[in-house]
Design a protein around this motif. Structure first.
Motif, PDB file in Angstrom:
ATOM      1  N   LEU A 294      -8.428 -12.152  38.532  1.00  0.00           N
ATOM      2  CA  LEU A 294      -7.099 -11.758  39.010  1.00  0.00           C
ATOM      3  C   LEU A 294      -6.484 -10.864  37.942  1.00  0.00           C
ATOM      4  CD1 LEU A 294      -5.817 -15.189  40.383  1.00  0.00           C
ATOM      5  CD2 LEU A 294      -6.359 -13.180  41.758  1.00  0.00           C
ATOM      6  N   ASN A 295      -6.378  -9.595  38.228  1.00  0.00           N
ATOM      7  CA  ASN A 295      -5.862  -8.646  37.239  1.00  0.00           C
ATOM      8  C   ASN A 295      -4.395  -8.318  37.420  1.00  0.00           C
ATOM      9  OD1 ASN A 295      -8.550  -8.541  36.443  1.00  0.00           O
ATOM     10  ND2 ASN A 295      -8.485  -6.338  36.040  1.00  0.00           N
ATOM     11  N   ARG A 296      -3.860  -8.619  38.603  1.00  0.00           N
ATOM     12  CA  ARG A 296      -2.468  -8.259  38.859  1.00  0.00           C
ATOM     13  C   ARG A 296      -1.615  -9.494  39.154  1.00  0.00           C
ATOM     14  NH1 ARG A 296      -1.840  -3.106  38.643  1.00  0.00           N
ATOM     15  NH2 ARG A 296       0.271  -3.247  39.470  1.00  0.00           N
ATOM     16  N   PHE A 297      -2.092 -10.642  38.721  1.00  0.00           N
ATOM     17  CA  PHE A 297      -1.332 -11.886  38.834  1.00  0.00           C
ATOM     18  C   PHE A 297      -1.188 -12.478  37.439  1.00  0.00           C
ATOM     19  CE2 PHE A 297      -1.061 -16.535  39.388  1.00  0.00           C
ATOM     20  CZ  PHE A 297       0.061 -16.616  40.189  1.00  0.00           C
TER      21      PHE A 297
ATOM     22  N   LEU B  47      -9.516  -9.244  45.900  1.00  0.00           N
ATOM     23  CA  LEU B  47     -10.833  -9.383  46.499  1.00  0.00           C
ATOM     24  C   LEU B  47     -11.915  -9.036  45.493  1.00  0.00           C
ATOM     25  CD1 LEU B  47     -10.200  -7.608  49.931  1.00  0.00           C
ATOM     26  CD2 LEU B  47      -9.957 -10.040  49.386  1.00  0.00           C
ATOM     27  N   THR B  48     -13.067  -9.694  45.651  1.00  0.00           N
ATOM     28  CA  THR B  48     -14.231  -9.395  44.814  1.00  0.00           C
ATOM     29  C   THR B  48     -15.396  -8.973  45.694  1.00  0.00           C
ATOM     30  OG1 THR B  48     -13.622 -10.864  42.994  1.00  0.00           O
ATOM     31  CG2 THR B  48     -15.964 -10.368  43.259  1.00  0.00           C
TER      32      THR B  48
ATOM     33  N   LEU C 280      -9.171  -4.629  44.461  1.00  0.00           N
ATOM     34  CA  LEU C 280     -10.576  -4.857  44.761  1.00  0.00           C
ATOM     35  C   LEU C 280     -11.374  -4.801  43.465  1.00  0.00           C
ATOM     36  CD1 LEU C 280     -12.928  -5.166  46.796  1.00  0.00           C
ATOM     37  CD2 LEU C 280     -13.021  -2.656  46.890  1.00  0.00           C
ATOM     38  N   HIS C 281     -12.107  -5.869  43.181  1.00  0.00           N
ATOM     39  CA  HIS C 281     -12.971  -5.948  42.007  1.00  0.00           C
ATOM     40  C   HIS C 281     -14.406  -5.695  42.449  1.00  0.00           C
ATOM     41  CE1 HIS C 281      -9.818  -7.984  39.507  1.00  0.00           C
ATOM     42  NE2 HIS C 281      -9.394  -8.315  40.718  1.00  0.00           N
TER      43      HIS C 281
ATOM     44  N   TYR D  69      -5.751  -0.126  43.780  1.00  0.00           N
ATOM     45  CA  TYR D  69      -6.170  -0.829  42.571  1.00  0.00           C
ATOM     46  C   TYR D  69      -7.651  -1.197  42.662  1.00  0.00           C
ATOM     47  CZ  TYR D  69      -1.127  -1.361  42.098  1.00  0.00           C
ATOM     48  OH  TYR D  69       0.224  -1.129  42.023  1.00  0.00           O
ATOM     49  N   ILE D  70      -8.484  -0.542  41.846  1.00  0.00           N
ATOM     50  CA  ILE D  70      -9.907  -0.811  41.790  1.00  0.00           C
ATOM     51  C   ILE D  70     -10.264  -1.239  40.355  1.00  0.00           C
ATOM     52  CG2 ILE D  70     -12.233   0.082  42.148  1.00  0.00           C
ATOM     53  CD1 ILE D  70     -10.587   0.031  44.702  1.00  0.00           C
ATOM     54  N   TYR D  71     -10.970  -2.330  40.252  1.00  0.00           N
ATOM     55  CA  TYR D  71     -11.384  -2.820  38.925  1.00  0.00           C
ATOM     56  C   TYR D  71     -12.886  -3.011  38.893  1.00  0.00           C
ATOM     57  CZ  TYR D  71      -6.409  -3.754  38.418  1.00  0.00           C
ATOM     58  OH  TYR D  71      -5.050  -3.631  38.359  1.00  0.00           O
TER      59      TYR D  71
END
Length: 276
Positions: free
Chosen positions: A65-68, A208-209, A239-240, A274-276
């Motif tokens: 979780l990058n944005r939480f 999401l992953t 999205l990861h 947002y793409i990680y």
């Protein structure tokens, strides 16, 4: 053990579980596809209630979780069992086998979490949390901090909607946009996962992953279709995209290169913010 929620008794002594879309019909003594919900004397029991196989303090970005609440930590717990049978499972020792566990009551879990001053709450993760439903629902209701689920999203709407008011964030695997992939590689189905994503996005923070498996789900067309569908729900869903590691029954597949991950990320980034 504890009597399970969401099942129906049948006249022949069998029971039908209605927690996930498999809706397993279980004769006396048998367990569902998840391996942990069993018919005993015509009553469905969950065998993992209060049974913990794994517990650790993790960075929230590991869920991922990058944005939480980025930069924080969360107490992460898991049990065993899964309602999927992914051939590439990264945690098969607890999803498809029965590891050693320790009994941990809900009240004790909340107590441990409350003492973790660096932790924002509890993440149910490592194996599939939705089949640990009764324990998670009780804990989520009592948890004064954040509750996080890291899940495959394969759960029926009624139990999902009963749980969502107590969930602060979810990471949901979206493994493919091909239902044949879900059926043949994961022993699941795509549509229920999509329905979970759409419902969860209305109630809580969702990321999401996508695990890119060479030759299986990593084509340009696949990631384009996936990103377009996610964008149709909300272009701001993170999205990861993560590289595959040979594991479990798919050790023959070559490890994904970061160059290919970059290419998939570029395509997905045409549709999602947002793409990680």
């Amino acid at each position: 053990m504890k009597e399970a929620l969401y099942y129906q008794k049948q006249s022949d002594g069998s029971v039908r579980c209605s927690l996930c879309p498999h809706r397993c019909s279980l004769s006396e003594g048998s367990a569902g596809i998840c391996g942990v919900r069993r018919n005993i004397d015509g009553v469905l029991y969950t065998e993992t209630y209060e049974q913990v196989s794994s517990i650790a303090l993790d960075p929230i970005e590991k869920k991922p979780l990058n944005r939480f609440k980025p930069g924080t930590y969360i107490l992460s717990v898991g049990t065993f069992g899964c309602n999927f049978s992914c051939k590439f499972c990264q945690n098969y020792h607890i999803s498809k086998e029965k590891p050693e566990t320790e009994t941990l009551s809900v009240s004790r879990l909340i107590e441990i979490s409350s003492k973790q001053t660096d932790s924002i709450g509890i993440a149910f993760t490592y194996n599939e949390p939705t089949i640990w439903y009764e324990y998670i629902l009780e804990a989520a209701k009592q948890n004064p901090k954040d509750t996080v689920l890291v899940t495959n999203g394969f759960i029926e709407p009624e139990p999902l909607n009963a749980l969502l008011p107590y969930v602060d964030a979810m990471n949901i695997d979206l493994k493919s946009m091909n239902d044949d992939f879900y059926r043949q590689v994961c022993s699941g189905r795509l549509t229920p996962v999509q329905e979970t994503i759409k419902a969860a996005c209305q109630k809580t923070h969702v990321e999401l992953t996508f695990l890119a498996i060479p030759g299986y789900n990593d084509s340009d067309d696949e990631i384009k279709a996936l990103a377009e569908w996610v964008a149709s729900v909300d272009t701001e869903i993170p999205l990861h995209i993560i590289p595959f590691r040979p594991m479990y029954r798919m050790t023959h597949v070559a490890t994904e290169t970061l160059k290919r991950i970059d290419a998939l990320s570029e395509i997905a980034g045409r549709y999602l913010k947002y793409i990680y």
